[in-house]
Motif scaffolding. Sequence first.
Motif, PDB file in Angstrom:
ATOM      1  N   HIS A 192       0.826  -1.217   0.000  1.00 15.56           N
ATOM      2  CA  HIS A 192       0.000   0.000   0.000  1.00 15.56           C
ATOM      3  C   HIS A 192       0.862   1.270   0.000  1.00 15.56           C
ATOM      4  O   HIS A 192       0.334   2.369   0.214  1.00 15.56           O
ATOM      5  CB  HIS A 192      -0.931  -0.005   1.210  1.00 15.56           C
ATOM      6  N   LYS A 193       2.182   1.082  -0.217  1.00 12.71           N
ATOM      7  CA  LYS A 193       3.121   2.208  -0.245  1.00 12.71           C
ATOM      8  C   LYS A 193       3.136   3.001   1.069  1.00 12.71           C
ATOM      9  O   LYS A 193       3.216   4.238   1.084  1.00 12.71           O
ATOM     10  CB  LYS A 193       2.841   3.124  -1.438  1.00 12.71           C
ATOM     11  N   ILE A 194       3.034   2.268   2.170  1.00 14.97           N
ATOM     12  CA  ILE A 194       3.102   2.863   3.507  1.00 14.97           C
ATOM     13  C   ILE A 194       4.364   2.360   4.189  1.00 14.97           C
ATOM     14  O   ILE A 194       4.655   1.159   4.192  1.00 14.97           O
ATOM     15  CB  ILE A 194       1.873   2.474   4.356  1.00 14.97           C
ATOM     16  N   ARG A 195       5.135   3.282   4.763  1.00 17.79           N
ATOM     17  CA  ARG A 195       6.343   2.890   5.484  1.00 17.79           C
ATOM     18  C   ARG A 195       5.992   2.305   6.858  1.00 17.79           C
ATOM     19  O   ARG A 195       4.948   2.616   7.429  1.00 17.79           O
ATOM     20  CB  ARG A 195       7.263   4.096   5.657  1.00 17.79           C
ATOM     21  N   VAL A 196       6.916   1.498   7.383  1.00 20.93           N
ATOM     22  CA  VAL A 196       6.703   0.831   8.668  1.00 20.93           C
ATOM     23  C   VAL A 196       7.737   1.296   9.682  1.00 20.93           C
ATOM     24  O   VAL A 196       8.950   1.242   9.430  1.00 20.93           O
ATOM     25  CB  VAL A 196       6.762  -0.699   8.518  1.00 20.93           C
ATOM     26  N   ALA A 197       7.250   1.756  10.827  1.00 24.43           N
ATOM     27  CA  ALA A 197       8.092   2.143  11.952  1.00 24.43           C
ATOM     28  C   ALA A 197       7.963   1.082  13.037  1.00 24.43           C
ATOM     29  O   ALA A 197       6.873   0.558  13.270  1.00 24.43           O
ATOM     30  CB  ALA A 197       7.660   3.503  12.497  1.00 24.43           C
ATOM     31  N   VAL A 198       9.068   0.788  13.701  1.00 24.24           N
ATOM     32  CA  VAL A 198       9.067  -0.275  14.705  1.00 24.24           C
ATOM     33  C   VAL A 198       9.656   0.216  16.022  1.00 24.24           C
ATOM     34  O   VAL A 198      10.745   0.793  16.061  1.00 24.24           O
ATOM     35  CB  VAL A 198       9.850  -1.514  14.215  1.00 24.24           C
ATOM     36  N   LEU A 218      20.751  19.998  15.340  1.00 26.83           N
ATOM     37  CA  LEU A 218      19.775  20.778  14.577  1.00 26.83           C
ATOM     38  C   LEU A 218      19.407  20.078  13.272  1.00 26.83           C
ATOM     39  O   LEU A 218      18.247  20.133  12.834  1.00 26.83           O
ATOM     40  CB  LEU A 218      20.325  22.171  14.311  1.00 26.83           C
ATOM     41  N   GLN A 219      20.366  19.409  12.659  1.00 27.57           N
ATOM     42  CA  GLN A 219      20.052  18.639  11.455  1.00 27.57           C
ATOM     43  C   GLN A 219      19.088  17.502  11.778  1.00 27.57           C
ATOM     44  O   GLN A 219      18.147  17.226  11.015  1.00 27.57           O
ATOM     45  CB  GLN A 219      21.340  18.081  10.838  1.00 27.57           C
ATOM     46  N   CYS A 220      19.302  16.859  12.925  1.00 29.53           N
ATOM     47  CA  CYS A 220      18.405  15.773  13.347  1.00 29.53           C
ATOM     48  C   CYS A 220      16.972  16.279  13.540  1.00 29.53           C
ATOM     49  O   CYS A 220      16.006  15.532  13.299  1.00 29.53           O
ATOM     50  CB  CYS A 220      18.893  15.156  14.658  1.00 29.53           C
ATOM     51  N   ALA A 221      16.831  17.535  13.974  1.00 28.67           N
ATOM     52  CA  ALA A 221      15.510  18.086  14.279  1.00 28.67           C
ATOM     53  C   ALA A 221      14.876  18.827  13.113  1.00 28.67           C
ATOM     54  O   ALA A 221      13.770  19.356  13.247  1.00 28.67           O
ATOM     55  CB  ALA A 221      15.614  19.033  15.474  1.00 28.67           C
ATOM     56  N   THR A 222      15.579  18.870  11.972  1.00 29.24           N
ATOM     57  CA  THR A 222      15.034  19.591  10.815  1.00 29.24           C
ATOM     58  C   THR A 222      15.093  18.719   9.562  1.00 29.24           C
ATOM     59  O   THR A 222      14.144  18.003   9.257  1.00 29.24           O
ATOM     60  CB  THR A 222      15.779  20.931  10.616  1.00 29.24           C
ATOM     61  N   ALA A 223      16.214  18.739   8.861  1.00 23.66           N
ATOM     62  CA  ALA A 223      16.306  18.031   7.582  1.00 23.66           C
ATOM     63  C   ALA A 223      16.100  16.526   7.730  1.00 23.66           C
ATOM     64  O   ALA A 223      15.363  15.909   6.950  1.00 23.66           O
ATOM     65  CB  ALA A 223      17.662  18.320   6.932  1.00 23.66           C
ATOM     66  N   ASN A 224      16.764  15.912   8.728  1.00 23.47           N
ATOM     67  CA  ASN A 224      16.598  14.473   8.921  1.00 23.47           C
ATOM     68  C   ASN A 224      15.178  14.137   9.360  1.00 23.47           C
ATOM     69  O   ASN A 224      14.584  13.148   8.920  1.00 23.47           O
ATOM     70  CB  ASN A 224      17.581  13.953   9.973  1.00 23.47           C
ATOM     71  N   ALA A 225      14.638  14.968  10.242  1.00 19.65           N
ATOM     72  CA  ALA A 225      13.280  14.732  10.739  1.00 19.65           C
ATOM     73  C   ALA A 225      12.252  14.844   9.617  1.00 19.65           C
ATOM     74  O   ALA A 225      11.244  14.126   9.608  1.00 19.65           O
ATOM     75  CB  ALA A 225      12.959  15.725  11.857  1.00 19.65           C
ATOM     76  N   ALA A 226      12.514  15.733   8.665  1.00 23.89           N
ATOM     77  CA  ALA A 226      11.600  15.863   7.523  1.00 23.89           C
ATOM     78  C   ALA A 226      11.551  14.574   6.709  1.00 23.89           C
ATOM     79  O   ALA A 226      10.494  14.208   6.168  1.00 23.89           O
ATOM     80  CB  ALA A 226      12.027  17.037   6.649  1.00 23.89           C
ATOM     81  N   LYS A 227      12.677  13.874   6.634  1.00 23.57           N
ATOM     82  CA  LYS A 227      12.692  12.593   5.930  1.00 23.57           C
ATOM     83  C   LYS A 227      11.801  11.580   6.632  1.00 23.57           C
ATOM     84  O   LYS A 227      11.113  10.785   5.982  1.00 23.57           O
ATOM     85  CB  LYS A 227      14.126  12.056   5.838  1.00 23.57           C
ATOM     86  N   LEU A 228      11.810  11.585   7.956  1.00 28.51           N
ATOM     87  CA  LEU A 228      10.932  10.671   8.682  1.00 28.51           C
ATOM     88  C   LEU A 228       9.473  11.079   8.505  1.00 28.51           C
ATOM     89  O   LEU A 228       8.599  10.222   8.336  1.00 28.51           O
ATOM     90  CB  LEU A 228      11.303  10.626  10.174  1.00 28.51           C
ATOM     91  N   PHE A 229       9.191  12.381   8.536  1.00 29.46           N
ATOM     92  CA  PHE A 229       7.815  12.864   8.324  1.00 29.46           C
ATOM     93  C   PHE A 229       7.284  12.320   6.998  1.00 29.46           C
ATOM     94  O   PHE A 229       6.173  11.811   6.916  1.00 29.46           O
ATOM     95  CB  PHE A 229       7.797  14.391   8.339  1.00 29.46           C
ATOM     96  N   GLY A 230       8.092  12.445   5.959  1.00 26.59           N
ATOM     97  CA  GLY A 230       7.800  11.795   4.683  1.00 26.59           C
ATOM     98  C   GLY A 230       6.746  12.481   3.843  1.00 26.59           C
ATOM     99  O   GLY A 230       6.196  13.535   4.202  1.00 26.59           O
ATOM    100  N   GLY A 231       6.479  11.870   2.692  1.00 24.03           N
ATOM    101  CA  GLY A 231       5.450  12.365   1.786  1.00 24.03           C
ATOM    102  C   GLY A 231       5.811  13.688   1.148  1.00 24.03           C
ATOM    103  O   GLY A 231       6.945  14.179   1.252  1.00 24.03           O
ATOM    104  N   ASP A 232       4.828  14.296   0.481  1.00 24.37           N
ATOM    105  CA  ASP A 232       5.058  15.578  -0.174  1.00 24.37           C
ATOM    106  C   ASP A 232       5.334  16.673   0.846  1.00 24.37           C
ATOM    107  O   ASP A 232       6.163  17.557   0.604  1.00 24.37           O
ATOM    108  CB  ASP A 232       3.843  15.953  -1.039  1.00 24.37           C
ATOM    109  N   THR A 233       4.665  16.612   1.997  1.00 22.63           N
ATOM    110  CA  THR A 233       4.923  17.606   3.043  1.00 22.63           C
ATOM    111  C   THR A 233       6.355  17.503   3.536  1.00 22.63           C
ATOM    112  O   THR A 233       7.066  18.509   3.658  1.00 22.63           O
ATOM    113  CB  THR A 233       3.949  17.435   4.213  1.00 22.63           C
ATOM    114  N   GLY A 234       6.805  16.284   3.802  1.00 17.69           N
ATOM    115  CA  GLY A 234       8.175  16.101   4.282  1.00 17.69           C
ATOM    116  C   GLY A 234       9.217  16.634   3.324  1.00 17.69           C
ATOM    117  O   GLY A 234      10.291  17.067   3.744  1.00 17.69           O
TER     118      GLY A 234
END
Length: 466
Positions: free
Chosen positions: A233-239, A402-418
């Motif tokens: 379903h093109k959904i990522r999985v977090a564990v 700061l990278q962990c809380a911005t650019a890297n975090a955006a990757k986890l947020f994902g999708g078009d918004t991320g």
Amino acid sequence: MNAPTFLCLGVLFVASSADAEKISLVGATVINPADGKVLPNATIVINGDKIEAVVMGKQNAAALGKQIDCKGKFILPGYIDTHIHFFQSGDLFTRPDGADLNSVRPYKDEVAWIKSHLNDVFARYIRCGITSVVDVGGPMWNFEVRKTANSTAKAPRVAVAGPLISSVSREKLDLGDPPIVKIDNPDQAREFVRKLAAQNPDLVKIWYIVDKDHPVDSFRPIVRATVEESHTHKIRVAVHATELETARAAVEEGADILVHSMVDKPVDDAFVKLLKDRHIILCPTLVVFERYGRTFSHQLNLTPEEKAGGNPEVIASLDVTKIPQDKLPDRIKSALAKPDEALDRIKKTYDVALPNLKTLEDAGVTIAAGTDAGNIGTIHGPALFREFQLMKEAGLTPMQILQCATANAAKLFGGDTGAHIGSIDKGNFADLVILKSNPLDDIKNASDIERTVKNGVVYTADSIVH
């Protein structure tokens, strides 16, 4: 508890995409952790809800629209907390499966209070410069929270997972819409993922709990089925996996994101290579590991940011000495009787978790900042600044944090918004935090907030929450 009153004050300039009103933040030092660049005397031009340009030096005033003087200030992308839970308040009563205080405050009353205070939680995130959050698991009403946040100006952007797919049950959290669902076989896992997929979740979350009755390998087929169906379903999985071997198994079965540190043993070279090869994102959630034990043993040491920015009713509830002795669960009685043991367990956790974080950061694994806010004693909003401090203790530099809380975090947020948050670039959403002092000098300055910009709307920090 009486619901506090909040005044919607402090909007300096409201920029709507309809009239494309321009706002310019003039003369600041712009810090863009995505590429590590620091631009002195820069101007950020905001057009509607987007960043139109980042320009250097003196500008033509006519092209800047309404100007905000930011000389001497420091501007960053809005922070992102990639691990929170809206179904938990952070107060003493929010996890009856861990400390049952139903005789003091029925869990149904706790949930009703949480639902009635969502706007307060939203505002507290904005007050902390946190313009996006990832809720990594809760009841099906989590999807309504996302919808509400998306239609609320003074709220962070929200990505959500639905109920956690678990190896264990948590009946005390089940009021008819459980946040955690025990799954017994792979077919049941696939069926549940299909049910979740109908709600368009940003993630599917697995709660991979391992104990003597639930060994690592017993749940692996369910993890595999969950991942396969989610990826269909093109959904990522977090564990959720806090042991090294549990985390290793989850990644081997195809998980995309690990939402906690490994706290039982040091990571090995093979594990680090596995995370790098699979492009795994890891969210360490360091702060949560100290908060249960400190709260239950009456040794909670909230930061100045948490005392100032947390919900006062939530904070007041965390004094376990106010609970009648005959109503205290055994877990809290034991912690109060042996407070040094609680601190020793916390120390042992950090003796493993902090070096593990440094090892993974040094190896180039993508680390995303997150707190597990909502758990007992982990305060929605300002807990992120305690997380920053612990990341500093692990040996990360301010720019890395700061990278962990911005650019890297955006990757986890994902999708078009991320893809359009987490960095200060043309075309990205105008989600920014304006600081009065330089966070690269000391990460504690990351909380020295003058204004937050969300979606092109500029708020003065002290007027967001009352």
